[in-house]
Design an enzyme around this catalytic site. Sequence first.
Site, PDB file in Angstrom:
ATOM      1  N   LEU A  16       0.797  -1.225   0.000  1.00  0.00           N
ATOM      2  CA  LEU A  16       0.000   0.000   0.000  1.00  0.00           C
ATOM      3  C   LEU A  16       0.826   1.269   0.000  1.00  0.00           C
ATOM      4  CD1 LEU A  16      -2.571  -0.361   2.880  1.00  0.00           C
ATOM      5  CD2 LEU A  16      -3.013   0.241   0.518  1.00  0.00           C
ATOM      6  N   LYS A  18       2.863   1.713   3.001  1.00  0.00           N
ATOM      7  CA  LYS A  18       3.021   1.994   4.437  1.00  0.00           C
ATOM      8  C   LYS A  18       4.406   2.544   4.714  1.00  0.00           C
ATOM      9  CE  LYS A  18       2.368  -1.913   6.308  1.00  0.00           C
ATOM     10  NZ  LYS A  18       2.334  -3.086   5.768  1.00  0.00           N
ATOM     11  N   ASP A  72      12.151  -1.435   3.404  1.00  0.00           N
ATOM     12  CA  ASP A  72      11.574  -0.209   3.956  1.00  0.00           C
ATOM     13  C   ASP A  72      12.590   0.600   4.759  1.00  0.00           C
ATOM     14  OD1 ASP A  72       8.977   0.268   3.040  1.00  0.00           O
ATOM     15  OD2 ASP A  72       8.269  -1.483   4.123  1.00  0.00           O
ATOM     16  N   CYS A 386      29.438  -4.429  -7.289  1.00  0.00           N
ATOM     17  CA  CYS A 386      29.719  -5.722  -6.646  1.00  0.00           C
ATOM     18  C   CYS A 386      29.981  -6.820  -7.697  1.00  0.00           C
ATOM     19  CB  CYS A 386      28.584  -6.086  -5.697  1.00  0.00           C
ATOM     20  SG  CYS A 386      29.084  -7.319  -4.495  1.00  0.00           S
ATOM     21  N   GLN A 390      33.236  -7.546 -10.268  1.00  0.00           N
ATOM     22  CA  GLN A 390      33.911  -8.845 -10.442  1.00  0.00           C
ATOM     23  C   GLN A 390      33.882  -9.282 -11.911  1.00  0.00           C
ATOM     24  OE1 GLN A 390      31.789 -11.357  -7.655  1.00  0.00           O
ATOM     25  NE2 GLN A 390      32.594 -10.276  -5.876  1.00  0.00           N
ATOM     26  N   GLU A 410      33.001 -18.552  -8.432  1.00  0.00           N
ATOM     27  CA  GLU A 410      31.570 -18.689  -8.125  1.00  0.00           C
ATOM     28  C   GLU A 410      30.877 -19.458  -9.256  1.00  0.00           C
ATOM     29  OE1 GLU A 410      29.618 -14.966  -7.172  1.00  0.00           O
ATOM     30  OE2 GLU A 410      27.635 -15.884  -7.111  1.00  0.00           O
ATOM     31  N   ARG A 470      30.682 -12.505  -1.026  1.00  0.00           N
ATOM     32  CA  ARG A 470      31.544 -13.591  -0.539  1.00  0.00           C
ATOM     33  C   ARG A 470      32.830 -13.695  -1.354  1.00  0.00           C
ATOM     34  NH1 ARG A 470      28.367 -16.462   3.044  1.00  0.00           N
ATOM     35  NH2 ARG A 470      26.155 -16.647   2.499  1.00  0.00           N
ATOM     36  N   HIS A 515      28.153  -1.664  -2.441  1.00  0.00           N
ATOM     37  CA  HIS A 515      26.836  -1.303  -2.970  1.00  0.00           C
ATOM     38  C   HIS A 515      26.579   0.170  -2.649  1.00  0.00           C
ATOM     39  CE1 HIS A 515      25.350  -5.182  -4.319  1.00  0.00           C
ATOM     40  NE2 HIS A 515      26.037  -5.696  -3.323  1.00  0.00           N
ATOM     41  N   GLU A 517      24.657   2.180  -3.799  1.00  0.00           N
ATOM     42  CA  GLU A 517      23.240   2.598  -3.867  1.00  0.00           C
ATOM     43  C   GLU A 517      22.631   2.779  -2.481  1.00  0.00           C
ATOM     44  OE1 GLU A 517      24.533  -0.251  -4.983  1.00  0.00           O
ATOM     45  OE2 GLU A 517      23.206  -1.977  -4.730  1.00  0.00           O
TER      46      GLU A 517
HETATM   47  N1  GLN Z   1      28.051 -13.077  -6.040  1.00  0.00           N
HETATM   48  C1  GLN Z   1      29.077 -12.142  -5.726  1.00  0.00           C
HETATM   49  C2  GLN Z   1      29.701 -12.392  -4.361  1.00  0.00           C
HETATM   50  O1  GLN Z   1      29.158 -13.088  -3.563  1.00  0.00           O
HETATM   51  C3  GLN Z   1      28.547 -10.718  -5.813  1.00  0.00           C
HETATM   52  C4  GLN Z   1      27.560 -10.405  -4.749  1.00  0.00           C
HETATM   53  C5  GLN Z   1      26.792  -9.137  -5.022  1.00  0.00           C
HETATM   54  O2  GLN Z   1      26.736  -8.651  -6.157  1.00  0.00           O
HETATM   55  N2  GLN Z   1      26.183  -8.592  -3.993  1.00  0.00           N
HETATM   56  O3  GLN Z   1      30.749 -11.883  -4.081  1.00  0.00           O
END
Ligand code: GLN
Length: 545
Positions: A16, A18, A72, A386, A390, A410, A470, A515, A517
């Site tokens: 909604l 909130k 939120d 992130c 990579q 990965e 990671r 990040h 952002e």
């Molecule tokens: N998968 C990558 C890591 O674990 C990037 C993670 C991400 O973009 N938040 O390092």
Amino acid sequence: MKPKFIVVTGGVLSGLGKGVTTSSIGNLLKAQGYNVTALKMDPYINVDAGTMRPTEHGEVWVTDDGGETDQDLGNYERFIDITLSKKHSITTGQLYLTVIQKERNLEYDGKCVEVIPHIPLEIKRRILDVANTTKADFVLIEVGGTVGDYQSILFLEALRELKREVKDLIFVHVVYLPIPNNLGEMKTKPAQHSIRFLNSTGIQPDYIIARASRTIDKVRREKFSFLCNVEDDAVFAAPDVKNIYEVPLLFERQGLDKKILSHFGLRYKSNNNRVWKSFIHKLSLLKNEVKIGVVGKYFDIGDFTLEDSYVSVIEAIKHASWANNVIPKIQWIDSKQFETNPKSITQLSQYDALIIPGGFGGSGVEGKITAIKYARENNIPLLGLCYGLQLSVVEFARNVCNVKDAHTTEINPNTKNPVVIILPEQKKLLEQKQYGASMRLGSYNAILKKNTKVAQLYKKNEASERHRHRYEVNPDYHQLLEQHGMILSGMSPDGKLVEYIELPNHPYFVGTQAHPEFTSRPLHPNPLFYGLIEAAKKRAKRSSL
Ligand code: GLN
């Protein structure tokens, strides 16, 4: 001042707004000169949001201290311009975990431990702890879900009790008023029923926020307040708006902040919130656009959850665009198409800038790498977040350093050239199957290299951003990358982890292991997003010549 509590509940529908309501009230009270904080209570049993897929739950918001929480909290931070900790996110999972642990530690003196009163006691303890540690004048408390859900009941009970104890607590109930097509008339009945449910838990809302596609009219407002037992002027209209940042002003015009303050016996100061007002006014004057492509794996997600999964990236693009006096047009680009149809890559030339957002796993990865190559070779501004950093390193290793089988472990654990590897401490955690809250999380400092684009944008030699990962760039390859011209423009203070990369001789090619952002605010865009949009603007201008 003793803390005052404002509880925000929701009825009729989920989603909604909130969170935006809670944040907007916070915005107005802060503009009145008060110290405001906010917390969110979520009824799920997950201890935190970190173990949920973003497609399930929306974006995972990361706090400064490494909490993985509901999105939120992002709204609270953006609208109120505050920094929150993991304590501001309370879930049913945390409550039971704590209560059971206390029982095992004999902290209940041999009593029978029961859902009532012990779970509400733990909820109240946590709320008061946030009030004490933040020393806030106002503590906003948002209850996740919709009243009437079985799983919210213990939260409502705790808040009923809290009101008896602290007295200075009001309830704001956000409801939805549908306008069915066949009737063309706004209906209040579902909202009335949700208020009746609240009443049955012992809670009487003080104010009602009437969400609808249109503004609730006077006749319905009065009927509604009469039926729901609130004052005539206690129903506030919240029609759909183009831009969520207008909501504080929408409430201010109707006197919601004034009413709340007078409820608590506090004086209203007029002519506040000038900065926010001029910010909203400025947005209405913007004309020029920049076209930003976000390259990810989207077909699996579906249209409805897409925006939710990347909400902070979208908001950060907006903040940076507005600061650059342009309107962003954001497009989602599915990277898998570059794998099945390599020729389609040339469509990227129409964008003024590209973002490779964070992510996990193998789906669409080769497509993203191809997009990065295209942006690098064709001078399209690019920001890698992130996973985006990579994969930029993988691309550079393969195509510039000529290490053809370079990869992240990965995706390919057996690659002979693992340019991105798991952090050593992470390896142990995964072997022990410790997945929850175990990534490298929260704010970490980086030392920035002088005269780099990143240092220029941050305007200092250090930066701190929030992390959630990671994997890291393999230290064995730092030298090779640098020898071929990649600038490792920011490193962890011990010099081991790559935090920022950039390429010279490119309008804007920047990646970060963080990040950024999460630190972007409407009036203070994040420097890396600002730089990206600045470059996008130049490209847009050039192509319009
Ligand atoms: N998968 C990558 C890591 O674990 C990037 C993670 C991400 O973009 N938040 O390092």
